[in-house]
Design an enzyme around this catalytic site. Sequence first.
Site, PDB file in Angstrom:
ATOM      1  N   GLY A  20     -12.397   8.745   9.606  1.00  0.00           N
ATOM      2  CA  GLY A  20     -12.724   9.123   8.216  1.00  0.00           C
ATOM      3  C   GLY A  20     -11.954  10.498   7.946  1.00  0.00           C
ATOM      4  N   THR A  21     -12.470  11.071   6.801  1.00  0.00           N
ATOM      5  CA  THR A  21     -11.902  12.531   6.224  1.00  0.00           C
ATOM      6  C   THR A  21     -10.486  12.542   6.149  1.00  0.00           C
ATOM      7  OG1 THR A  21     -12.557  13.161   8.408  1.00  0.00           O
ATOM      8  CG2 THR A  21     -13.902  13.556   6.598  1.00  0.00           C
ATOM      9  N   ASP A  52     -14.922   6.668  15.654  1.00  0.00           N
ATOM     10  CA  ASP A  52     -15.888   6.236  14.475  1.00  0.00           C
ATOM     11  C   ASP A  52     -15.057   5.842  13.364  1.00  0.00           C
ATOM     12  OD1 ASP A  52     -18.473   6.681  13.664  1.00  0.00           O
ATOM     13  OD2 ASP A  52     -17.416   7.871  12.196  1.00  0.00           O
ATOM     14  N   TYR A  57     -13.180   3.468   5.261  1.00  0.00           N
ATOM     15  CA  TYR A  57     -11.970   4.251   5.567  1.00  0.00           C
ATOM     16  C   TYR A  57     -10.714   3.393   5.358  1.00  0.00           C
ATOM     17  CZ  TYR A  57     -15.655   7.216   7.811  1.00  0.00           C
ATOM     18  OH  TYR A  57     -16.868   7.790   8.114  1.00  0.00           O
ATOM     19  N   LYS A  82     -18.678   0.656   9.989  1.00  0.00           N
ATOM     20  CA  LYS A  82     -19.977   0.684   9.142  1.00  0.00           C
ATOM     21  C   LYS A  82     -19.525  -0.340   8.195  1.00  0.00           C
ATOM     22  CE  LYS A  82     -19.690   5.706  10.130  1.00  0.00           C
ATOM     23  NZ  LYS A  82     -18.347   6.109  10.386  1.00  0.00           N
ATOM     24  N   HIS A 113     -23.565   2.348   6.174  1.00  0.00           N
ATOM     25  CA  HIS A 113     -22.896   3.517   5.862  1.00  0.00           C
ATOM     26  C   HIS A 113     -23.677   4.603   4.938  1.00  0.00           C
ATOM     27  CE1 HIS A 113     -18.511   5.164   5.696  1.00  0.00           C
ATOM     28  NE2 HIS A 113     -19.255   6.203   5.633  1.00  0.00           N
ATOM     29  N   SER A 146     -26.552   5.588   8.407  1.00  0.00           N
ATOM     30  CA  SER A 146     -25.965   6.386   8.260  1.00  0.00           C
ATOM     31  C   SER A 146     -26.403   7.269   6.922  1.00  0.00           C
ATOM     32  CB  SER A 146     -24.235   6.364   8.374  1.00  0.00           C
ATOM     33  OG  SER A 146     -23.536   7.381   7.940  1.00  0.00           O
ATOM     34  N   GLN A 168     -26.385   8.425  11.515  1.00  0.00           N
ATOM     35  CA  GLN A 168     -25.340   9.442  11.417  1.00  0.00           C
ATOM     36  C   GLN A 168     -25.337  10.230  10.046  1.00  0.00           C
ATOM     37  OE1 GLN A 168     -20.600   8.847  10.477  1.00  0.00           O
ATOM     38  NE2 GLN A 168     -21.107   7.840  12.432  1.00  0.00           N
ATOM     39  N   LEU A 197     -17.834  20.801  12.077  1.00  0.00           N
ATOM     40  CA  LEU A 197     -17.010  22.256  12.117  1.00  0.00           C
ATOM     41  C   LEU A 197     -17.240  22.997  10.775  1.00  0.00           C
ATOM     42  CD1 LEU A 197     -13.934  20.761  13.814  1.00  0.00           C
ATOM     43  CD2 LEU A 197     -15.661  22.134  14.794  1.00  0.00           C
ATOM     44  N   SER A 243      -5.649  15.991  13.458  1.00  0.00           N
ATOM     45  CA  SER A 243      -4.477  15.379  13.530  1.00  0.00           C
ATOM     46  C   SER A 243      -3.586  16.266  14.738  1.00  0.00           C
ATOM     47  CB  SER A 243      -3.783  14.955  11.961  1.00  0.00           C
ATOM     48  OG  SER A 243      -3.907  16.429  11.450  1.00  0.00           O
ATOM     49  N   ARG A 247      -5.367  20.847  19.228  1.00  0.00           N
ATOM     50  CA  ARG A 247      -6.767  21.325  18.895  1.00  0.00           C
ATOM     51  C   ARG A 247      -7.753  20.097  19.336  1.00  0.00           C
ATOM     52  NH1 ARG A 247      -6.485  24.013  13.711  1.00  0.00           N
ATOM     53  NH2 ARG A 247      -6.258  22.463  12.386  1.00  0.00           N
TER      54      ARG A 247
HETATM   55  N1  LIG Z   1     -21.047   8.651   7.788  1.00  0.00           N
HETATM   56  C1  LIG Z   1     -20.362   9.461   6.729  1.00  0.00           C
HETATM   57  O1  LIG Z   1     -20.834   9.267   5.430  1.00  0.00           O
HETATM   58  C2  LIG Z   1     -19.217  10.198   7.062  1.00  0.00           C
HETATM   59  C3  LIG Z   1     -18.791  11.414   6.138  1.00  0.00           C
HETATM   60  C4  LIG Z   1     -17.897  12.175   6.735  1.00  0.00           C
HETATM   61  C5  LIG Z   1     -17.457  12.102   8.055  1.00  0.00           C
HETATM   62  N2  LIG Z   1     -17.803  11.177   8.947  1.00  0.00           N
HETATM   63  C6  LIG Z   1     -17.286  10.651  10.246  1.00  0.00           C
HETATM   64  O2  LIG Z   1     -17.117  12.101  10.905  1.00  0.00           O
HETATM   65  C7  LIG Z   1     -15.811  12.471  11.100  1.00  0.00           C
HETATM   66  C8  LIG Z   1     -15.486  13.938  11.276  1.00  0.00           C
HETATM   67  O3  LIG Z   1     -15.979  14.459  10.038  1.00  0.00           O
HETATM   68  P1  LIG Z   1     -15.193  15.952   9.521  1.00  0.00           P
HETATM   69  O4  LIG Z   1     -13.756  15.596   9.573  1.00  0.00           O
HETATM   70  O5  LIG Z   1     -15.806  16.290   8.357  1.00  0.00           O
HETATM   71  O6  LIG Z   1     -15.179  16.829  11.004  1.00  0.00           O
HETATM   72  P2  LIG Z   1     -15.222  17.945  11.386  1.00  0.00           P
HETATM   73  O7  LIG Z   1     -14.776  18.097  12.856  1.00  0.00           O
HETATM   74  O8  LIG Z   1     -16.222  19.042  10.881  1.00  0.00           O
HETATM   75  O9  LIG Z   1     -13.619  18.548  10.419  1.00  0.00           O
HETATM   76  C9  LIG Z   1     -12.479  18.015  10.902  1.00  0.00           C
HETATM   77  C10 LIG Z   1     -11.342  18.720   9.867  1.00  0.00           C
HETATM   78  O10 LIG Z   1     -11.267  20.186  10.233  1.00  0.00           O
HETATM   79  C11 LIG Z   1     -10.068  20.632  10.317  1.00  0.00           C
HETATM   80  N3  LIG Z   1     -10.249  21.670  11.348  1.00  0.00           N
HETATM   81  C12 LIG Z   1     -10.293  21.553  12.508  1.00  0.00           C
HETATM   82  N4  LIG Z   1     -10.288  22.752  13.056  1.00  0.00           N
HETATM   83  C13 LIG Z   1      -9.659  23.480  12.124  1.00  0.00           C
HETATM   84  C14 LIG Z   1      -9.263  24.947  12.367  1.00  0.00           C
HETATM   85  N5  LIG Z   1      -9.431  25.758  13.387  1.00  0.00           N
HETATM   86  N6  LIG Z   1      -8.742  25.507  11.113  1.00  0.00           N
HETATM   87  C15 LIG Z   1      -8.735  24.613   9.767  1.00  0.00           C
HETATM   88  N7  LIG Z   1      -9.050  23.251   9.830  1.00  0.00           N
HETATM   89  C16 LIG Z   1      -9.522  22.862  11.111  1.00  0.00           C
HETATM   90  C17 LIG Z   1      -9.326  19.306  11.008  1.00  0.00           C
HETATM   91  O11 LIG Z   1      -7.831  19.343  10.454  1.00  0.00           O
HETATM   92  P3  LIG Z   1      -6.567  19.378  11.328  1.00  0.00           P
HETATM   93  O12 LIG Z   1      -6.231  17.827  11.472  1.00  0.00           O
HETATM   94  O13 LIG Z   1      -5.818  20.325  10.909  1.00  0.00           O
HETATM   95  O14 LIG Z   1      -7.269  19.795  12.775  1.00  0.00           O
HETATM   96  C18 LIG Z   1     -10.015  18.182  10.321  1.00  0.00           C
HETATM   97  O15 LIG Z   1      -9.461  17.840   9.086  1.00  0.00           O
HETATM   98  C19 LIG Z   1     -14.969  11.573  10.101  1.00  0.00           C
HETATM   99  O16 LIG Z   1     -13.663  11.481  10.802  1.00  0.00           O
HETATM  100  C20 LIG Z   1     -15.799  10.390   9.932  1.00  0.00           C
HETATM  101  O17 LIG Z   1     -15.445   9.582  10.995  1.00  0.00           O
HETATM  102  C21 LIG Z   1     -18.881  10.260   8.467  1.00  0.00           C
END
Ligand SMILES: NC(=O)c1ccc[n+]([C@@H]2O[C@H](COP(=O)([O-])OP(=O)(O)OC[C@H]3O[C@@H](n4cnc5c(N)ncnc54)[C@H](OP(=O)(O)O)[C@@H]3O)[C@@H](O)[C@H]2O)c1
Length: 290
Positions: A20-21, A52, A57, A82, A113, A146, A168, A197, A243, A247
């Site tokens: 996602g995201t 996931d 997505y 989901k 979801h 979720s 979730q 994060l 991506s 990291r």
């Molecule tokens: N169920 C739901 O409603 C729901 C909602 C949201 C998410 N999700 C799931 O949870 C997964 C993770 O969510 P999330 O993306 O919010 O997770 P996260 O792990 O909190 O954040 C990841 C993002 O942080 C960036 N990042 C990581 N380290 C960094 C750094 N040191 N400095 C700057 N940016 C940094 C990454 O970009 P880079 O690519 O540059 O590393 C990436 O875009 C999603 O992909 C999805 O599968 C579910």
Amino acid sequence: MDLLKLNDGNEIPTMGYGLGTANYKSDGSSPPDKELVKTVVMAVNTGYHHLDGAEVYGNEAELGQAIKESGVPREKLYVTTKISGTKVQDTQEAFALSLKKLGLDYVDLYLIHAPFFAKTPEDLQAKWADMEAIQASGKAKTIGVSNFLKPDLEAVLKTAKVIPAINQIEYHPYLQHGDLVDFHKKHGIATAAYGPLTAAVKAKPGPLDATYEELAKKYGVTPGEIALRWVIDQGMVVLTTSSNEQRLKDYQKVSQFKLTPKEVEEISEIGKKKHFRGFWLDKFAADDKS
Ligand SMILES: NC(=O)c1ccc[n+]([C@@H]2O[C@H](COP(=O)([O-])OP(=O)(O)OC[C@H]3O[C@@H](n4cnc5c(N)ncnc54)[C@H](OP(=O)(O)O)[C@@H]3O)[C@@H](O)[C@H]2O)c1
């Protein structure tokens, strides 16, 4: 990667890679995104065997393609998808379409979801009965939800034959959801945390900055790795995404150290000084911590 035992006896890898995201595709019917396939193959080959995904997505086809191209046997992967949580639709049809897009004959985990499609508790109960039928068919080994809050779970539990294995939710020190996690524990529902994060990246600056830095120094890791560990050390599953290959490789370091219970508690306490929500902002008021 460590495994967490779920209430149905199945095990889930404690760290998952999110589709996602950053990987979200707004037009799911557009041609497959080759770059996205490459990114996911890279994540799998970096060691992320828990993937996931979700109908909304828009990238189940890319996820399926990446699974094939990774060369990792299907049974070594843990695949989640989901059903949309905002659209009213036939569950069996949506699930069949997800499997088709993924090119799989089963998923390890199927989630609702979000509860937002439901107008009444009965809508949630009916959707959950559909999920139970899917699990009984063997095509989803584990079922869960979720973005459910306590009232949503209470509605489901009233009629459920199978207790949801997992909820979730957005979970990080700046959004700890009051007593929701205790409610999960009481009912044997595992917590999976997305947006882990947030306090180290999106919600900076904040009261945790110095603590994250100090602990990162102590363990020779980054604040991001401390943020992921804080979730895992509470017996939860963590979902992250990137991506950036380096990291992703670095994040594997989270399996090589552990925070002490006191450090986990300290992060929780300091985290309560700030409130931040990064997702579903149209569904919650700015000061809603539930
Ligand atoms: N169920 C739901 O409603 C729901 C909602 C949201 C998410 N999700 C799931 O949870 C997964 C993770 O969510 P999330 O993306 O919010 O997770 P996260 O792990 O909190 O954040 C990841 C993002 O942080 C960036 N990042 C990581 N380290 C960094 C750094 N040191 N400095 C700057 N940016 C940094 C990454 O970009 P880079 O690519 O540059 O590393 C990436 O875009 C999603 O992909 C999805 O599968 C579910």
